[in-house]
Write a protein that holds these residues in place. Structure first.
Motif, PDB file in Angstrom:
ATOM      1  N   UNK A  24       0.844  -1.193   0.000  1.00  0.00           N
ATOM      2  CA  UNK A  24       0.000   0.000   0.000  1.00  0.00           C
ATOM      3  C   UNK A  24       0.881   1.246   0.000  1.00  0.00           C
ATOM      4  N   UNK A  25       0.337   2.334  -0.544  1.00  0.00           N
ATOM      5  CA  UNK A  25       1.087   3.593  -0.597  1.00  0.00           C
ATOM      6  C   UNK A  25       1.101   4.228   0.786  1.00  0.00           C
ATOM      7  N   UNK A  26       1.974   3.704   1.611  1.00  0.00           N
ATOM      8  CA  UNK A  26       2.036   4.141   2.991  1.00  0.00           C
ATOM      9  C   UNK A  26       3.449   3.963   3.510  1.00  0.00           C
ATOM     10  N   UNK A  27       3.839   4.826   4.424  1.00  0.00           N
ATOM     11  CA  UNK A  27       5.133   4.673   5.063  1.00  0.00           C
ATOM     12  C   UNK A  27       5.109   3.616   6.146  1.00  0.00           C
ATOM     13  N   UNK A  28       3.922   3.128   6.487  1.00  0.00           N
ATOM     14  CA  UNK A  28       3.800   2.097   7.523  1.00  0.00           C
ATOM     15  C   UNK A  28       3.931   0.721   6.876  1.00  0.00           C
ATOM     16  N   UNK A  29       4.921  -0.044   7.339  1.00  0.00           N
ATOM     17  CA  UNK A  29       5.216  -1.354   6.749  1.00  0.00           C
ATOM     18  C   UNK A  29       5.351  -2.390   7.848  1.00  0.00           C
ATOM     19  N   UNK A  30       4.858  -3.585   7.576  1.00  0.00           N
ATOM     20  CA  UNK A  30       4.969  -4.668   8.541  1.00  0.00           C
ATOM     21  C   UNK A  30       5.315  -5.955   7.808  1.00  0.00           C
ATOM     22  N   UNK A  31       6.204  -6.746   8.392  1.00  0.00           N
ATOM     23  CA  UNK A  31       6.536  -8.062   7.864  1.00  0.00           C
ATOM     24  C   UNK A  31       5.785  -9.112   8.667  1.00  0.00           C
ATOM     25  N   UNK A  32       5.011  -9.955   7.975  1.00  0.00           N
ATOM     26  CA  UNK A  32       4.305 -11.056   8.615  1.00  0.00           C
ATOM     27  C   UNK A  32       5.166 -12.307   8.514  1.00  0.00           C
ATOM     28  N   UNK A  33       5.478 -12.890   9.640  1.00  0.00           N
ATOM     29  CA  UNK A  33       6.316 -14.100   9.664  1.00  0.00           C
ATOM     30  C   UNK A  33       5.403 -15.290   9.948  1.00  0.00           C
ATOM     31  N   UNK A  34       5.315 -16.234   9.024  1.00  0.00           N
ATOM     32  CA  UNK A  34       4.337 -17.318   9.158  1.00  0.00           C
ATOM     33  C   UNK A  34       4.724 -18.332  10.217  1.00  0.00           C
ATOM     34  N   UNK A  35       3.758 -19.170  10.630  1.00  0.00           N
ATOM     35  CA  UNK A  35       4.082 -20.313  11.486  1.00  0.00           C
ATOM     36  C   UNK A  35       5.012 -21.261  10.738  1.00  0.00           C
ATOM     37  N   UNK A  36       5.427 -22.306  11.412  1.00  0.00           N
ATOM     38  CA  UNK A  36       6.382 -23.242  10.829  1.00  0.00           C
ATOM     39  C   UNK A  36       5.703 -24.547  10.398  1.00  0.00           C
ATOM     40  N   UNK A  37       6.253 -25.151   9.351  1.00  0.00           N
ATOM     41  CA  UNK A  37       5.876 -26.487   8.889  1.00  0.00           C
ATOM     42  C   UNK A  37       4.395 -26.568   8.505  1.00  0.00           C
TER      43      UNK A  37
END
Length: 235
Positions: A24-37
């Motif tokens: 999105x055109x936003x300065x706010x950024x987040x990385x989603x780290x998924x569960x494992x396996x």
């Protein structure tokens, strides 16, 4: 206009790993780290729904592949927890992300990212993840007429790759995960389901999708997760 998720990449260990993005055109950024396996597979649809809800809130999101998973060219049996931690640090740096939202065992893969701010959903120890998978292996072996124990599987994992729930886990990854405790990180917000009585900062309504037999979604929970992430980032 609703954006369509697109693949971007990040470089790690002389390879390009993929990362699904809703930028999105936003300065706010987040990385989603998924569960494992297998939990990663069961919850991926939910994570995509979270990304779409974040885009509506004008927050850009990134969902990276861990080395050895999904479209990664690295065989999973060669991956280690240390690799995952360094890879996610590289992804965060290359995409200028300082807010990390990790889910379940994904929190173990960002434990070294102490310079970031962390939102953590229902974190779990590495030993808990492995023992659940090992119990499933023992049960399936029993149905096939084989006798296997948890201790036998753990001993086997020390000398070579071990297949659990369709995942070929190398000795390095097994050893690091079995010792991995839930990390305590900077500006950490622990989020749990309302049905979970473990300590946390926030509880949200929803269902434990990681326990389902097949991948599923919970649109209300995904929206609640996105709203809480937005609130957390805005603090």
């Amino acid at each position: 206009m609703t954006l369509i998720p697109a693949f971007v990449s990040y470089e790690f260990a002389d390879r390009k790993e993929l990362c699904l993005s809703l930028a999105a055109q936003s300065g706010r950024r987040v990385m989603l780290v998924p569960p494992l396996f297998d939990e990663m597979n069961r919850m991926r649809k939910m994570l995509i729904d979270v990304m779409r809800s974040l885009e509506a809130l004008e927050i850009a999101s990134f969902l990276p592949d861990l080395p050895g998973t999904n479209e990664s060219l690295l065989p999973l049996e060669q991956a280690t927890l240390s690799d995952w931690q360094r890879a996610l640090e590289a992804c965060a740096q290359q995409h200028q992300i300082s807010h990390i939202a990790s889910f379940r065992g994904g929190a173990l893969a960002v434990a070294e990212l102490q310079s970031a701010d962390h939102w953590v959903f229902s974190p779990v120890k590495g030993a808990t993840i492995l023992r659940t998978m090992m119990r499933t292996k023992v049960a399936s072996d029993r149905e096939a007429g084989l006798i296997t124990s948890l201790s036998e599987l753990a001993a086997r994992a020390k000398t070579g790759p071990l297949e659990l729930a369709g995942n070929i886990i190398g000795s390095g990854l097994f050893t690091q995960l079995i010792a991995a405790e839930i990390p305590t990180m900077r500006n950490q917000r622990i989020v749990r389901l309302e049905s979970d009585n473990k300590p946390g900062d926030v509880q949200i309504p929803g269902t434990a999708l990681w326990l389902r037999a097949e991948p599923d979604d919970d649109l209300a929970m995904s929206a609640a997760i996105a709203q809480d992430i937005a609130l957390w980032i805005g603090q």
